[in-house]
Design an enzyme around this catalytic site. Structure first.
Site, PDB file in Angstrom:
ATOM      1  CG  ASN A 167      -2.341   0.788   1.138  1.00 49.37           C
ATOM      2  OD1 ASN A 167      -1.739   1.999   0.214  1.00 49.37           O
ATOM      3  ND2 ASN A 167      -3.377   1.015   2.053  1.00 49.37           N
TER       4      ASN A 167
ATOM      5  NE  ARG B  56      -1.123  11.384   8.448  1.00 46.72           N
ATOM      6  CZ  ARG B  56       0.116  12.399   9.046  1.00 46.72           C
ATOM      7  NH1 ARG B  56       0.707  12.885   8.575  1.00 46.72           N
ATOM      8  NH2 ARG B  56      -0.512  12.908  10.183  1.00 46.72           N
TER       9      ARG B  56
ATOM     10  CG  ASN C  25       7.947  -2.806  16.933  1.00 41.53           C
ATOM     11  OD1 ASN C  25       7.695  -3.796  17.544  1.00 41.53           O
ATOM     12  ND2 ASN C  25       9.584  -2.887  16.740  1.00 41.53           N
TER      13      ASN C  25
ATOM     14  CG  HIS D 144      16.974  -1.100  14.353  1.00 39.27           C
ATOM     15  ND1 HIS D 144      16.172  -2.431  14.725  1.00 39.27           N
ATOM     16  CD2 HIS D 144      17.838  -1.429  13.451  1.00 39.27           C
ATOM     17  CE1 HIS D 144      16.966  -2.971  14.620  1.00 39.27           C
ATOM     18  NE2 HIS D 144      17.623  -2.852  13.912  1.00 39.27           N
TER      19      HIS D 144
END
Length: 166
Positions: free
Chosen positions: A115, A120, A129, A138
């Site tokens: 997608n 956002r 997370n 990270h």
């Protein structure tokens, strides 16, 4: 009543704590010595009734040590259990497939989820997370390569990216 277990170990970037379900699946983890900073991140549907400290979490502790010592794939096979909406759960699964040393931008991460317009939502998946390191949020950086934010601090994120680039 379900019981989970937690342990904190020293790493090259500070204390790292993991909370695991009774079967060893990671429920929450991050660079903190405070288990109380992690337990609120666990989905209410997975929240244990009790959390007990253990000196060692077996394969999870071993994977954390091996990762920080340079075995960047050590955490890949550790089971993680997080619950949220369908997009976020899918995004977390995709994030586990981003190779160490090959960070992606938020836009690239959104595209990997299938997608590309959901930048956002992809960024939100990183922010929500609960299982840092095991779900390697990270490895997502800003377009242009700027490090971006990280729940456990920008210096920790920079260390991880440098560690994985070596």
């Amino acid at each position: 009543m379900s019981i989970a277990y937690w342990s904190t170990m020293d790493t090259k970037i500070g204390p790292f704590t993991a909370v695991v379900a009774g079967d060893g699946a990671v429920l929450a983890s991050g660079w903190t010595g405070d288990v109380g900073a992690l337990t609120p991140l666990i989905s209410p549907s997975l929240a244990p009734g009790e959390v007990k400290q253990r000196r060692d979490l077996g394969p999870v502790s071993a994977a954390i040590r091996r990762y920080h010592d340079g075995d960047l794939d050590a955490v890949a096979d550790i089971e993680v259990r997080q619950r949220s909406g369908a997009f976020r759960e899918h995004a977390w699964e995709i994030l586990r497939k981003v190779p160490a040393g090959e960070p992606v931008s938020y836009a690239e991460y959104a595209a990997l989820t299938g997608n590309p317009s959901a930048v956002r939502a992809a960024a939100s998946a990183c922010a929500k997370n609960a299982a840092a390191l095991f779900v390697p949020c990270h490895r997502v950086v800003r377009t242009g390569g700027a490090v971006g934010n990280f729940r456990w601090g920008v210096p920790a994120k920079q260390w991880l990216l440098t560690h994985e680039a070596a």
